[in-house]
Design a protein around this motif. Structure first.
Motif, PDB file in Angstrom:
ATOM      1  N   VAL A 145       0.858  -1.186   0.000  1.00 50.23           N
ATOM      2  CA  VAL A 145       0.000   0.000   0.000  1.00 50.23           C
ATOM      3  C   VAL A 145       0.891   1.232   0.000  1.00 50.23           C
ATOM      4  O   VAL A 145       2.082   1.171   0.346  1.00 50.23           O
ATOM      5  N   PHE A 146       0.311   2.348  -0.403  1.00 48.34           N
ATOM      6  CA  PHE A 146       1.077   3.593  -0.487  1.00 48.34           C
ATOM      7  C   PHE A 146       1.034   4.314   0.848  1.00 48.34           C
ATOM      8  O   PHE A 146      -0.035   4.576   1.397  1.00 48.34           O
ATOM      9  N   ASP A 147       2.194   4.653   1.353  1.00 43.95           N
ATOM     10  CA  ASP A 147       2.334   5.299   2.655  1.00 43.95           C
ATOM     11  C   ASP A 147       2.486   6.807   2.440  1.00 43.95           C
ATOM     12  O   ASP A 147       3.593   7.332   2.301  1.00 43.95           O
ATOM     13  N   HIS A 148       1.356   7.515   2.406  1.00 43.08           N
ATOM     14  CA  HIS A 148       1.342   8.938   2.037  1.00 43.08           C
ATOM     15  C   HIS A 148       2.324   9.775   2.844  1.00 43.08           C
ATOM     16  O   HIS A 148       3.085  10.571   2.292  1.00 43.08           O
ATOM     17  N   GLY A 149       2.313   9.622   4.134  1.00 39.21           N
ATOM     18  CA  GLY A 149       3.129  10.484   4.994  1.00 39.21           C
ATOM     19  C   GLY A 149       4.472   9.899   5.368  1.00 39.21           C
ATOM     20  O   GLY A 149       5.140  10.421   6.273  1.00 39.21           O
ATOM     21  N   LEU A 150       4.871   8.813   4.705  1.00 41.58           N
ATOM     22  CA  LEU A 150       6.117   8.118   5.034  1.00 41.58           C
ATOM     23  C   LEU A 150       6.170   7.780   6.525  1.00 41.58           C
ATOM     24  O   LEU A 150       7.213   7.890   7.182  1.00 41.58           O
ATOM     25  N   SER A 151       5.034   7.329   7.045  1.00 34.93           N
ATOM     26  CA  SER A 151       4.957   7.030   8.480  1.00 34.93           C
ATOM     27  C   SER A 151       5.910   5.907   8.872  1.00 34.93           C
ATOM     28  O   SER A 151       6.493   5.933   9.967  1.00 34.93           O
ATOM     29  N   LEU A 152       6.098   4.925   7.976  1.00 34.15           N
ATOM     30  CA  LEU A 152       6.989   3.823   8.309  1.00 34.15           C
ATOM     31  C   LEU A 152       8.454   4.271   8.304  1.00 34.15           C
ATOM     32  O   LEU A 152       9.255   3.807   9.115  1.00 34.15           O
ATOM     33  N   VAL A 153       8.799   5.191   7.417  1.00 36.30           N
ATOM     34  CA  VAL A 153      10.159   5.744   7.417  1.00 36.30           C
ATOM     35  C   VAL A 153      10.422   6.479   8.734  1.00 36.30           C
ATOM     36  O   VAL A 153      11.485   6.320   9.348  1.00 36.30           O
ATOM     37  N   VAL A 154       9.452   7.267   9.173  1.00 33.10           N
ATOM     38  CA  VAL A 154       9.598   8.006  10.429  1.00 33.10           C
ATOM     39  C   VAL A 154       9.678   7.037  11.609  1.00 33.10           C
ATOM     40  O   VAL A 154      10.496   7.213  12.525  1.00 33.10           O
ATOM     41  N   GLU A 155       8.852   5.989  11.577  1.00 30.03           N
ATOM     42  CA  GLU A 155       8.876   4.977  12.642  1.00 30.03           C
ATOM     43  C   GLU A 155      10.236   4.272  12.689  1.00 30.03           C
ATOM     44  O   GLU A 155      10.793   4.031  13.768  1.00 30.03           O
TER      45      GLU A 155
END
Length: 407
Positions: free
Chosen positions: A200-210
Motif C-alpha cells: 500500500v502507499f504510505d502517504h506520509g512516510l509514516s513507516l520511514v519516520v517509525e
C-alpha cells in the motif's frame, strides 16, 4: 561495447522520439547530489552474509550497514515529500526534465504511438512522485485507490483522454508510467492474512519516520560508518561486539524490514510479495524493450546491476529496432561501461554512449547532470523555445524558516 560519440543532433533525436516507444532508465547517479552514492554497500552486505562470523555479530553488522543506507537514501525523503528548501535543487531538476518530455509527448505527431513514456528507476526515493504532482503531469505508479491505494500492475499503460466541456472533443493527454523496480520509500507492506501481504502507499512516510525512531534508539549499539570511505566488511566484523543482539538493534531491524524496498544485497527480498513484484516489474521492463521501434534513454545507471544489465543487453541483441542511448556522466565512465557491456555482447550496434564535451583549457571536467541532458538534448526537440520567464519552475518549496514561502 557500444558506439561512443560526443553528441547527437537535435534532428536525429527528434526523429527517434517521434517514431519510438519512449523508455527511460534512471539510476542512483541522477539524484546523487541530494542522496549521495552508496558505492559498495551491496558487495559488503553479501560479504557479511557469507562470512564465518557468529550470527549475532553478523546481525549487528548488517543492521549497521542498513542504518547507513537508511540515513543516506531513505530518511532524506521526508524533506522531499515536505518540499523542504534543501530538496529544491533536485526537485527543480526533475521538474524541468519531466516538463520537457511531457511537451515532447504532447507535440508528437504519430497517430500510432500513444502519448506515453515509461520511466523505469532503481531508485527508492520520492523525487519523481513529488515532481509529477507539482507539475500536474499525469502519471501511473501502479497504485489504485485514494484512501488506501494498493499496488496493482494493471494500473500501468492506461490511456487518458480529456473531453472538452462544451463540444465533447476528446484529446489524448501524455501519461508517464513510473515503474520503481526496487520499490519505494513510500511503499508499505501490509499483511492482510497469513497467506496474503499487500503493498500500500504510505502517504506520509509514516513507516520511514517509525524506522528513524527505532534507529535513533539503536545508534549506541550499532557500528558507526564513515561515509567518506568504502564500507569494509572485515573491518566492521572486527569492530562488532560479541554477545546477544541488543533489543534496540532487533527493533530497528524489524522496522526496517517492513519497508517496501528491495535490499541492496544479493539476498534482496525480505518478503515473498517483494520478490514477486520485483520480477513482475523486471518482466515489464523486458517487454517494453522488445517492442518494435523502442528507445531506452539511460541516465545515472552504472549497469552494475546484473539482472537489469542482462535484460538490456539481451534486448539489444534480439531487437535490432531497439536503440539504447546512455548519457555517460563523465568521459571517464566510458571505460567502466565498456567492461560491463563488451563489444561481443552488442552485435546490432544499437547501444550508443553519449559523452560530455571535452573541457576547454582551464575548465573543470564537464559532467552530464540531468539539467545538462534536459537543456542540451531534449529541450531543442521542442519547436517552440521556452521564453526566459518560463525557465523558473515554481515548486512551492517550503523554506525551513518560513513555512509556505515560495523560493
Amino acid at each position: 561495447m557500444g558506439t561512443s560519440v560526443d553528441g547527437i543532433s537535435p534532428d536525429r533525436l527528434r526523429i527517434i522520439v517521434q517514431d519510438s516507444h519512449l523508455n527511460f532508465l534512471i539510476g542512483a547517479g541522477t539524484p546523487s547530489a541530494f542522496f549521495g552514492l552508496l558505492g559498495n554497500v551491496e558487495d559488503t552486505l553479501t560479504e557479511v552474509a557469507e562470512s564465518n562470523a557468529d550470527d549475532d555479530v553478523k546481525a549487528v553488522v548488517r543492521a549497521s550497514i542498513q542504518a547507513y543506507f537508511f540515513d543516506s537514501v531513505l530518511m532524506p525523503n521526508v524533506k522531499v515529500v515536505n518540499r523542504h528548501a534543501d530538496a529544491e535543487e533536485v526537485l527543480t531538476s526533475y521538474a524541468r526534465f519531466l516538463r520537457t518530455i511531457n511537451r515532447i509527448l504532447l507535440k508528437r505527431h504519430s497517430s500510432i504511438l500513444a502519448k506515453q513514456a515509461n520511466v523505469f528507476t532503481t531508485n527508492v526515493d520520492m523525487v519523481f512522485e513529488v515532481a509529477f504532482e507539482q507539475m500536474a503531469i499525469d502519471f501511473s505508479d501502479g497504485f489504485s485507490g485514494k484512501i488506501r491505494p494498493r499496488f496493482d500492475l494493471g494500473d500501468f499503460n492506461t490511456i487518458r483522454l480529456r473531453m472538452a466541456s462544451r463540444f465533447e472533443q476528446r484529446s489524448e493527454v501524455p501519461v508517464f508510467n513510473l515503474v520503481k523496480i526496487h520499490g519505494s520509500a513510500g511503499w508499505l507492506q501490509e499483511k492482510r492474512s497469513a497467506e496474503k501481504t499487500e503493498i500500500v502507499f504510505d502517504h506520509g512516510l509514516s513507516l520511514v519516520v517509525e524506522t528513524q525512531t527505532a534507529l535513533d534508539s539503536a545508534r549506541g549499539d550499532l557500528i558507526a560508518i564513515d561515509d567518506s570511505k568504502e564500507v569494509d566488511a572485515a573491518a566492521l566484523i572486527a569492530r562488532a561486539s560479541s554477545g546477544a543482539v541488543p533489543p534496540t538493534v532487533t527493533a530497528f531491524t524489524e522496522a526496517y524490514e517492513k519497508l517496501g524496498i528491495v535490499n541492496p544485497d544479493k539476498q534482496k527480498f525480505a518478503t515473498t510479495v517483494l520478490h514477486e513484484t520485483y520480477y513482475e516489474l523486471i518482466r515489464r521492463f523486458a517487454n517494453e524493450l522488445e517492442k518494435e521501434n523502442s528507445v531506452l534513454f539511460v541516465h545515472g545507471f552504472s549497469f552494475r546491476d546484473e539482472h537489469l544489465r542482462d535484460v538490456v543487453v539481451r534486448a539489444a541483441r534480439s531487437n535490432p529496432t531497439l536503440q539504447v542511448i546512455v548519457f555517460s556522466y563523465s568521459r571517464g565512465d566510458l571505460a567502466d561501461y565498456q567492461k560491463l557491456i563488451p563489444e561481443t555482447d552488442v552485435k546490432n550496434s544499437n547501444v550508443l554512449f553519449l559523452l560530455p564535451p571535452e573541457p576547454e583549457d582551464g575548465e573543470d571536467e564537464r559532467v552530464a547532470k540531468l539539467d545538462v541532458v534536459t537543456t542540451d538534448y531534449f529541450a531543442p526537440i521542442v519547436a517552440d523555445k521556452f521564453p526566459v520567464p518560463d525557465q523558473r519552475i515554481e515548486l512551492d518549496i517550503r523554506l525551513a524558516s518560513e513555512e509556505g514561502t515560495r523560493v
